[in-house]
Design a protein around this motif. Sequence first.
Motif, short mmCIF file in Angstrom:
data_model
loop_
_atom_site.label_atom_id
_atom_site.label_comp_id
_atom_site.label_asym_id
_atom_site.label_seq_id
_atom_site.Cartn_x
_atom_site.Cartn_y
_atom_site.Cartn_z
N TRP A 18 0.98 -1.08 0.65
CA TRP A 18 -0.31 -0.26 0.27
C TRP A 18 0.84 1.40 0.38
O TRP A 18 0.50 2.33 -0.83
CB TRP A 18 -0.75 -0.20 1.37
CG TRP A 18 -2.08 -0.62 1.23
CD1 TRP A 18 -2.66 -1.93 0.89
CD2 TRP A 18 -3.18 -0.39 1.64
NE1 TRP A 18 -3.37 -3.06 0.67
CE2 TRP A 18 -4.50 -1.82 1.07
CE3 TRP A 18 -3.61 0.73 2.68
CZ2 TRP A 18 -5.30 -1.13 1.75
CZ3 TRP A 18 -5.19 -0.04 2.91
CH2 TRP A 18 -6.00 -0.94 2.76
N LEU A 19 1.72 1.57 0.97
CA LEU A 19 2.86 2.41 1.06
C LEU A 19 4.06 2.70 0.39
O LEU A 19 5.00 3.27 0.34
CB LEU A 19 3.42 2.59 2.06
CG LEU A 19 2.48 2.45 3.67
CD1 LEU A 19 3.13 2.48 5.18
CD2 LEU A 19 1.47 4.02 3.50
N ARG A 27 8.71 -2.84 9.14
CA ARG A 27 8.69 -2.59 10.53
C ARG A 27 10.59 -2.07 10.99
O ARG A 27 9.37 -1.29 12.34
CB ARG A 27 9.63 -4.55 10.31
CG ARG A 27 9.01 -5.24 9.84
CD ARG A 27 9.88 -6.77 10.01
NE ARG A 27 8.48 -7.29 9.06
CZ ARG A 27 9.03 -7.98 8.00
NH1 ARG A 27 10.48 -7.93 7.40
NH2 ARG A 27 8.59 -9.17 7.26
N ASN A 28 10.42 -1.25 10.16
CA ASN A 28 11.64 -0.35 11.14
C ASN A 28 11.75 1.12 11.13
O ASN A 28 11.14 1.52 12.26
CB ASN A 28 12.91 -0.15 10.10
CG ASN A 28 13.61 -1.30 10.02
OD1 ASN A 28 14.21 -2.22 11.06
ND2 ASN A 28 14.42 -1.58 9.01
N LYS A 29 10.34 1.58 10.77
CA LYS A 29 9.84 3.05 10.63
C LYS A 29 8.12 3.20 10.86
O LYS A 29 7.44 4.20 11.25
CB LYS A 29 9.96 3.93 9.42
CG LYS A 29 11.25 3.86 8.55
CD LYS A 29 11.57 5.14 9.09
CE LYS A 29 13.37 5.44 8.57
NZ LYS A 29 13.74 6.17 8.60
N TYR A 30 7.66 1.95 11.65
CA TYR A 30 5.99 2.69 12.15
C TYR A 30 6.02 3.04 13.53
O TYR A 30 4.19 3.69 13.32
CB TYR A 30 5.56 0.87 11.63
CG TYR A 30 5.88 -0.36 12.90
CD1 TYR A 30 5.17 0.07 14.39
CD2 TYR A 30 6.67 -0.98 12.74
CE1 TYR A 30 5.40 -0.20 15.77
CE2 TYR A 30 7.07 -1.38 14.02
CZ TYR A 30 6.41 -1.40 15.40
OH TYR A 30 6.93 -1.92 16.87
N TYR A 54 -4.23 7.01 7.84
CA TYR A 54 -2.46 7.60 7.69
C TYR A 54 -2.40 8.13 6.10
O TYR A 54 -2.13 9.13 6.36
CB TYR A 54 -2.07 6.62 8.07
CG TYR A 54 -0.13 6.46 7.26
CD1 TYR A 54 0.23 7.84 9.06
CD2 TYR A 54 0.52 6.81 6.11
CE1 TYR A 54 1.61 8.13 8.28
CE2 TYR A 54 1.57 6.87 5.86
CZ TYR A 54 2.66 7.68 6.79
OH TYR A 54 3.35 7.21 6.88
N LEU A 55 -3.10 6.76 5.24
CA LEU A 55 -2.99 7.37 3.68
C LEU A 55 -3.58 8.91 3.51
O LEU A 55 -3.43 9.68 3.07
CB LEU A 55 -3.36 6.53 3.12
CG LEU A 55 -2.54 5.65 2.81
CD1 LEU A 55 -2.80 4.37 2.13
CD2 LEU A 55 -0.98 5.83 2.49
N ASP A 56 -4.59 8.72 4.23
CA ASP A 56 -5.81 10.18 4.54
C ASP A 56 -4.90 11.07 5.17
O ASP A 56 -5.06 12.40 4.24
CB ASP A 56 -7.09 10.02 4.17
CG ASP A 56 -8.50 8.68 3.67
OD1 ASP A 56 -7.69 8.74 2.65
OD2 ASP A 56 -8.82 7.94 4.16
#
Length: 60
Positions: A18-19, A27-30, A54-56
């Motif tokens: 999606w991103l 895994r490193n940036k959430y 988050y995307l919105d």
Amino acid sequence: MTQGGSSRLLTPEEVAKWLRVSATTVRNKYRVWGLKPQKVGRLLRFRERDIVTYLDEHYE
């Protein structure tokens, strides 16, 4: 802000699609991105509605 999506749990790999980043980046940036994880045992999962929100918020 729209509360779209469902409560379906996504894997880091699905979120990465999606991103448009790698699963390792997810895994490193959430935490930096402010995504709330759901732990299922030792596995990391994300609610679909949290990813949609988050995307919105960041890409409209």
